[in-house]
Structures are given as C-alpha cells and as structure tokens.
Design a protein around this motif. Structure first.
Motif, PDB file in Angstrom:
ATOM      1  N   GLY A  50      72.758 -11.589  11.558  1.00  0.00           N
ATOM      2  CA  GLY A  50      72.424 -12.409  12.711  1.00  0.00           C
ATOM      3  C   GLY A  50      73.679 -12.929  13.387  1.00  0.00           C
ATOM      4  O   GLY A  50      73.807 -12.886  14.619  1.00  0.00           O
ATOM      5  N   ALA A  54      75.160 -11.914  17.134  1.00  0.00           N
ATOM      6  CA  ALA A  54      75.351 -13.049  18.038  1.00  0.00           C
ATOM      7  C   ALA A  54      76.809 -13.144  18.492  1.00  0.00           C
ATOM      8  O   ALA A  54      77.081 -13.417  19.665  1.00  0.00           O
ATOM      9  N   TYR A  64      73.255  -7.687  25.314  1.00  0.00           N
ATOM     10  CA  TYR A  64      72.116  -8.213  24.566  1.00  0.00           C
ATOM     11  C   TYR A  64      72.262  -7.863  23.094  1.00  0.00           C
ATOM     12  O   TYR A  64      73.021  -6.969  22.726  1.00  0.00           O
ATOM     13  N   SER A  76      66.761 -14.905  13.297  1.00  0.00           N
ATOM     14  CA  SER A  76      66.822 -15.574  14.601  1.00  0.00           C
ATOM     15  C   SER A  76      67.451 -16.955  14.472  1.00  0.00           C
ATOM     16  O   SER A  76      68.225 -17.377  15.343  1.00  0.00           O
ATOM     17  N   ALA A  79      71.223 -16.418  14.270  1.00  0.00           N
ATOM     18  CA  ALA A  79      71.817 -16.095  15.572  1.00  0.00           C
ATOM     19  C   ALA A  79      71.905 -17.326  16.458  1.00  0.00           C
ATOM     20  O   ALA A  79      72.917 -17.537  17.141  1.00  0.00           O
ATOM     21  N   ASN A  80      70.875 -18.152  16.434  1.00  0.00           N
ATOM     22  CA  ASN A  80      70.834 -19.326  17.306  1.00  0.00           C
ATOM     23  C   ASN A  80      71.828 -20.418  16.917  1.00  0.00           C
ATOM     24  O   ASN A  80      72.016 -21.372  17.670  1.00  0.00           O
ATOM     25  N   ILE A  85      73.984 -18.600  22.469  1.00  0.00           N
ATOM     26  CA  ILE A  85      72.996 -17.595  22.061  1.00  0.00           C
ATOM     27  C   ILE A  85      71.609 -18.200  22.188  1.00  0.00           C
ATOM     28  O   ILE A  85      71.349 -19.316  21.739  1.00  0.00           O
ATOM     29  N   ARG A  86      70.732 -17.436  22.814  1.00  0.00           N
ATOM     30  CA  ARG A  86      69.329 -17.806  22.938  1.00  0.00           C
ATOM     31  C   ARG A  86      68.520 -16.649  22.377  1.00  0.00           C
ATOM     32  O   ARG A  86      68.168 -15.711  23.089  1.00  0.00           O
ATOM     33  N   CYS A  87      68.279 -16.719  21.087  1.00  0.00           N
ATOM     34  CA  CYS A  87      67.564 -15.652  20.388  1.00  0.00           C
ATOM     35  C   CYS A  87      66.094 -16.012  20.293  1.00  0.00           C
ATOM     36  O   CYS A  87      65.736 -17.084  19.809  1.00  0.00           O
ATOM     37  N   ALA A 105      66.713 -15.410  27.374  1.00  0.00           N
ATOM     38  CA  ALA A 105      67.116 -14.999  26.026  1.00  0.00           C
ATOM     39  C   ALA A 105      68.102 -13.836  26.119  1.00  0.00           C
ATOM     40  O   ALA A 105      67.936 -12.941  26.948  1.00  0.00           O
ATOM     41  N   VAL A 107      69.239 -12.457  23.025  1.00  0.00           N
ATOM     42  CA  VAL A 107      69.014 -11.746  21.764  1.00  0.00           C
ATOM     43  C   VAL A 107      67.524 -11.797  21.473  1.00  0.00           C
ATOM     44  O   VAL A 107      66.878 -12.825  21.688  1.00  0.00           O
ATOM     45  N   ALA A 109      64.630 -10.932  18.388  1.00  0.00           N
ATOM     46  CA  ALA A 109      64.469 -10.697  16.958  1.00  0.00           C
ATOM     47  C   ALA A 109      63.050 -10.233  16.665  1.00  0.00           C
ATOM     48  O   ALA A 109      62.097 -10.653  17.327  1.00  0.00           O
TER      49      ALA A 109
END
Length: 152
Positions: A50, A54, A64, A76, A79-80, A85-87, A105, A107, A109
C-alpha cells in the motif's frame, strides 16, 4: 479505458491473482504499469505494498494506483496514511465512479476475497474513465489535504 497513463499496482499474497488480472487489463488498454509487488504467493505484509503504490502516486511516477489485498481494507488504510493520497475501497463500478467524481480519488483498492474479477474490472474501467467533477466537491476534497486544519 482512457488515454494511456502510468499506473502503479500492488498487492499482498491474497490479492496476487486479482492484481495480475487487473494489470493485464491495464496493459491491454495501453497503459504503462509499475508493478510494486508482491510477485509470489508467500505471505507478505499489505502495508508495504500500500505504501509503495501510494509513494509512486505521491511522487508523480504514476498518475493512479491500484491496490489489492484480501478485503481491500488494510491496504487502503496503509495507502491513505501518505499525504495527498485519496484511496477508495471499491466493490463495484458505481463506487469507483463516485470515488473519482466526488472525492478525486487517486488510488483504488479492491478486496480479492470480496469482489469478483468482472466487477473489479468494471470498477477499474469506471475509475479510469471518470473525471473529478470539482465544483461543490472542491471544498470537501480540500479538507482531505494534509495541511487542512479544522477550525471551530
């Protein structure tokens, strides 16, 4: 899908097969893919992948990111944790479309144990084809930025 992009993909061991399918679809659509792993069935830790995806998006090496773990939840969250990052965890094309349209967003998931191959492919296509709507959503997305501070 859309015009050719560079897209980073990553998964843990539970998401390996779905990641391979999504990667193939991206390549067949003409996109460049940065595969951040994992590459084998051995048990690994989803936060590592993740974060790797990211970081690629955050640094601008990919437009992306696409992530897969068993449920999509843990990867997710990982990543966030990175600023900017807006996963979004998506289970279908509607959620994927709205994550781009309303939340910008960058990213997406998936949970390999939660979402079938066809719904994931449809969601990925919707994610890549949908532009951010802006407008009334701008102030909300701004509040997701790392430097936003809530004032009473």
């Amino acid at each position: 899908m859309s015009s050719p992009l560079t897209i980073a993909v990553g998964a843990d061991h539970a998401g390996l097969a779905l990641k391979a399918t999504l990667r193939q679809a991206l390549e067949e659509a003409g996109h460049s893919v940065l595969d951040m792993g994992t590459h084998g069935p051995e048990s690994v830790d989803y936060p590592d992948f993740g974060a790797a995806v990211a970081e690629a998006v955050q640094a601008g090496r990919a437009r992306y990111g696409v992530l897969v773990c068993g449920t999509g939840i843990g990867i997710s969250i990982a990543a966030n944790r990175l600023p900017g990052i807006r996963c979004a965890l998506a289970h279908d094309a509607t959620g994927a479309r709205l994550s781009r349209e309303h939340n910008d967003a960058n990213v997406i998931a998936f949970g390999a144990r939660m979402t079938g191959v066809e719904p994931a492919l449809e969601a990925l296509r919707a994610f890549l084809a949908t532009p951010y709507a802006g407008g009334r959503h701008d102030r909300r997305v701004l509040k997701l930025s790392p430097d936003w501070t809530r004032t009473p």
